[in-house]
Design a protein around this motif. Structure first.
Motif, PDB file in Angstrom:
ATOM      1  N   SER A 122      23.487 -23.505 -75.026  1.00 55.68           N
ATOM      2  CA  SER A 122      22.115 -23.980 -74.892  1.00 55.68           C
ATOM      3  C   SER A 122      21.504 -23.383 -73.625  1.00 55.68           C
ATOM      4  CB  SER A 122      22.103 -25.517 -74.811  1.00 55.68           C
ATOM      5  OG  SER A 122      20.794 -25.994 -74.604  1.00 55.68           O
ATOM      6  N   ILE A 123      20.314 -22.800 -73.764  1.00 49.18           N
ATOM      7  CA  ILE A 123      19.651 -22.223 -72.606  1.00 49.18           C
ATOM      8  C   ILE A 123      18.209 -22.715 -72.543  1.00 49.18           C
ATOM      9  CG2 ILE A 123      21.081 -20.152 -72.556  1.00 49.18           C
ATOM     10  CD1 ILE A 123      18.783 -18.621 -73.852  1.00 49.18           C
ATOM     11  N   ALA A 124      17.667 -22.734 -71.334  1.00 48.54           N
ATOM     12  CA  ALA A 124      16.278 -23.107 -71.101  1.00 48.54           C
ATOM     13  C   ALA A 124      15.402 -21.855 -71.200  1.00 48.54           C
ATOM     14  CB  ALA A 124      16.143 -23.740 -69.713  1.00 48.54           C
ATOM     15  N   PRO A 125      14.101 -22.035 -71.334  1.00 55.71           N
ATOM     16  CA  PRO A 125      13.215 -20.860 -71.379  1.00 55.71           C
ATOM     17  C   PRO A 125      13.385 -19.944 -70.175  1.00 55.71           C
ATOM     18  CG  PRO A 125      12.024 -22.833 -72.024  1.00 55.71           C
ATOM     19  CD  PRO A 125      13.363 -23.289 -71.559  1.00 55.71           C
ATOM     20  N   GLU A 126      13.724 -20.525 -69.025  1.00 50.56           N
ATOM     21  CA  GLU A 126      13.904 -19.722 -67.813  1.00 50.56           C
ATOM     22  C   GLU A 126      15.081 -18.750 -67.930  1.00 50.56           C
ATOM     23  OE1 GLU A 126      11.471 -23.176 -66.926  1.00 50.56           O
ATOM     24  OE2 GLU A 126      13.406 -22.953 -67.933  1.00 50.56           O
ATOM     25  N   ASP A 127      15.990 -19.025 -68.842  1.00 52.66           N
ATOM     26  CA  ASP A 127      17.137 -18.136 -69.067  1.00 52.66           C
ATOM     27  C   ASP A 127      16.962 -17.293 -70.326  1.00 52.66           C
ATOM     28  OD1 ASP A 127      18.583 -19.017 -66.802  1.00 52.66           O
ATOM     29  OD2 ASP A 127      19.262 -20.788 -67.897  1.00 52.66           O
ATOM     30  N   GLY A 128      15.722 -17.161 -70.768  1.00 53.53           N
ATOM     31  CA  GLY A 128      15.462 -16.436 -72.003  1.00 53.53           C
ATOM     32  C   GLY A 128      15.891 -14.984 -71.977  1.00 53.53           C
ATOM     33  N   HIS A 129      16.029 -14.399 -70.778  1.00 55.91           N
ATOM     34  CA  HIS A 129      16.469 -13.004 -70.685  1.00 55.91           C
ATOM     35  C   HIS A 129      17.863 -12.810 -71.270  1.00 55.91           C
ATOM     36  CE1 HIS A 129      18.002 -15.030 -67.072  1.00 55.91           C
ATOM     37  NE2 HIS A 129      19.012 -14.186 -67.137  1.00 55.91           N
ATOM     38  N   LYS A 130      18.650 -13.906 -71.333  1.00 52.71           N
ATOM     39  CA  LYS A 130      19.997 -13.800 -71.898  1.00 52.71           C
ATOM     40  C   LYS A 130      19.955 -13.448 -73.384  1.00 52.71           C
ATOM     41  CE  LYS A 130      22.254 -17.005 -68.675  1.00 52.71           C
ATOM     42  NZ  LYS A 130      23.018 -18.275 -68.559  1.00 52.71           N
ATOM     43  N   LEU A 131      18.856 -13.760 -74.036  1.00 49.85           N
ATOM     44  CA  LEU A 131      18.721 -13.419 -75.452  1.00 49.85           C
ATOM     45  C   LEU A 131      18.872 -11.910 -75.631  1.00 49.85           C
ATOM     46  CD1 LEU A 131      18.079 -15.146 -77.988  1.00 49.85           C
ATOM     47  CD2 LEU A 131      15.716 -14.427 -77.769  1.00 49.85           C
ATOM     48  N   TRP A 132      18.361 -11.163 -74.673  1.00 47.17           N
ATOM     49  CA  TRP A 132      18.406  -9.700 -74.727  1.00 47.17           C
ATOM     50  C   TRP A 132      19.697  -9.152 -74.124  1.00 47.17           C
ATOM     51  CZ3 TRP A 132      18.106  -5.746 -70.905  1.00 47.17           C
ATOM     52  CH2 TRP A 132      17.822  -4.481 -71.404  1.00 47.17           C
ATOM     53  N   THR A 133      20.086  -9.693 -72.961  1.00 48.21           N
ATOM     54  CA  THR A 133      21.256  -9.143 -72.264  1.00 48.21           C
ATOM     55  C   THR A 133      22.575  -9.522 -72.926  1.00 48.21           C
ATOM     56  OG1 THR A 133      21.317 -11.061 -70.764  1.00 48.21           O
ATOM     57  CG2 THR A 133      20.044  -9.150 -70.046  1.00 48.21           C
ATOM     58  N   ASN A 134      22.635 -10.708 -73.530  1.00 49.20           N
ATOM     59  CA  ASN A 134      23.913 -11.208 -74.053  1.00 49.20           C
ATOM     60  C   ASN A 134      24.042 -11.142 -75.570  1.00 49.20           C
ATOM     61  OD1 ASN A 134      24.056 -11.890 -71.362  1.00 49.20           O
ATOM     62  ND2 ASN A 134      24.695 -13.999 -71.683  1.00 49.20           N
ATOM     63  N   TRP A 135      22.902 -11.259 -76.291  1.00 55.57           N
ATOM     64  CA  TRP A 135      23.016 -11.467 -77.734  1.00 55.57           C
ATOM     65  C   TRP A 135      22.170 -10.500 -78.571  1.00 55.57           C
ATOM     66  CZ3 TRP A 135      21.850 -16.381 -75.002  1.00 55.57           C
ATOM     67  CH2 TRP A 135      23.024 -16.989 -74.542  1.00 55.57           C
ATOM     68  N   ASN A 136      21.671  -9.442 -77.970  1.00 56.95           N
ATOM     69  CA  ASN A 136      21.002  -8.353 -78.700  1.00 56.95           C
ATOM     70  C   ASN A 136      19.813  -8.836 -79.538  1.00 56.95           C
ATOM     71  OD1 ASN A 136      20.818  -5.558 -79.152  1.00 56.95           O
ATOM     72  ND2 ASN A 136      21.823  -5.735 -81.143  1.00 56.95           N
ATOM     73  N   MET A 137      19.023  -9.726 -78.971  1.00 55.59           N
ATOM     74  CA  MET A 137      17.790 -10.189 -79.596  1.00 55.59           C
ATOM     75  C   MET A 137      16.670 -10.146 -78.560  1.00 55.59           C
ATOM     76  SD  MET A 137      19.122 -13.455 -81.870  1.00 55.59           S
ATOM     77  CE  MET A 137      20.457 -14.036 -80.806  1.00 55.59           C
ATOM     78  N   SER A 138      15.449 -10.132 -79.032  1.00 58.57           N
ATOM     79  CA  SER A 138      14.326 -10.126 -78.084  1.00 58.57           C
ATOM     80  C   SER A 138      13.094 -10.742 -78.736  1.00 58.57           C
ATOM     81  CB  SER A 138      14.025  -8.703 -77.597  1.00 58.57           C
ATOM     82  OG  SER A 138      13.221  -8.740 -76.429  1.00 58.57           O
TER      83      SER A 138
END
Length: 272
Positions: free
Chosen positions: A97-113
């Motif tokens: 579970s991540i907050a909007p402030e950690d949304g960059h992880k969507l790109w860096t960790n899970w190949n989504m944007s």
């Protein structure tokens, strides 16, 4: 000789009684102060939310435009009332579970944007004209064609309606795909999805699946969060199919089994 008792008048006695009473407590209002609507000048100062793209994403999410909370925070789906980030985790599209402030992880960790159809911040999507949204379609086509994601997910039925010029599209996996080999990057190069058609293992993908889900905004009451979650679970199944080696065809019966279990007022003809 004893002194006579002093007799107080009625008015004096009343004054003394009132003076000894505790002051009345004024209850504090539990209603929060109303937020002032930002002016056009204030909204114009808000920069577009940064978008980070790269080729061969597993999923590219498309929002409609930033709301005031997201625009001020410079975060995608930044309002805590938005179900987007909860839906990703609860459907197992992301492992934590991540907050909007950690949304960059969507790109860096899970190949989504995430990108937006329109970059301008508004208090409501109703503040966007249909023409403004149509004018933004070529830019979105260019982002899709250049980066070639495996799946494009429209987070809002109205976004896909504008994108595909299709009246009242049904949410879920669409029967057409985005042809990534097409030269036209101004209008969406859509073609039918053939039976049992899959992405090949070669890079980059030759087409992108198109998936439509209801808006995750808290203002979207026609679909409740449990129903929205079903669409995230369908999307997770599609993601698993396209990232498997070699990629698998999306099975319609499996997809239907993961579908919404409640009846949307927007699509009363939809069988459950």
């Amino acid at each position: 000789m004893p002194k006579k008792a002093t007799t107080l008048s009625k008015s004096v006695r009343a004054s003394l009684r009132s003076a000894t009473k505790p002051a009345a407590t004024i209850p504090l209002s539990r209603t929060p102060p109303k937020r002032t609507k930002p002016t056009e000048a204030e909204l114009a100062k808000l920069a577009p939310i940064p978008e980070v793209l790269r080729p061969n994403l597993d999923i590219l999410f498309v929002g409609i435009n930033p709301g005031v909370v997201s625009g001020r925070k410079q975060l995608h789906f930044g309002n805590p009332q938005n179900f987007f980030w909860k839906g990703l985790y609860q459907s197992s599209l992301i492992p934590q579970s991540i907050a909007p402030e950690d949304g960059h992880k969507l790109w860096t960790n899970w190949n989504m944007s995430i990108v937006n159809l329109v970059q301008r911040t508004t208090p409501s999507t109703s503040d966007l004209s249909r023409q403004e949204m149509r004018d933004a379609v070529p830019d979105l086509c260019q982002k899709i064609s250049e980066n070639k994601p495996k799946v494009v997910c429209f987070v809002g039925i109205g976004i896909y309606e504008i994108f595909a010029a299709q009246s009242k599209p049904t949410p879920g996996l669409q029967s057409v795909v985005y042809d990534l080999s097409a030269a036209d990057r101004v209008q969406p190069p859509l073609r039918p999805l053939a039976a049992n058609e899959t992405l090949n293992s070669n890079e980059p993908p030759q087409f992108a699946y198109l998936f439509v889900m209801p808006s995750t905004s808290g203002r979207t009451t026609a679909y409740q969060n449990p129903e929205k979650l079903q669409y995230f679970r369908q999307l997770k199944y599609i993601r698993d199919c396209v990232t498997y080696s070699p990629p698998r065809a999306v099975d319609s019966s499996t997809l239907a089994g993961l579908g919404p279990q409640t009846l949307s007022k927007y699509f009363p003809e939809q069988k459950q």
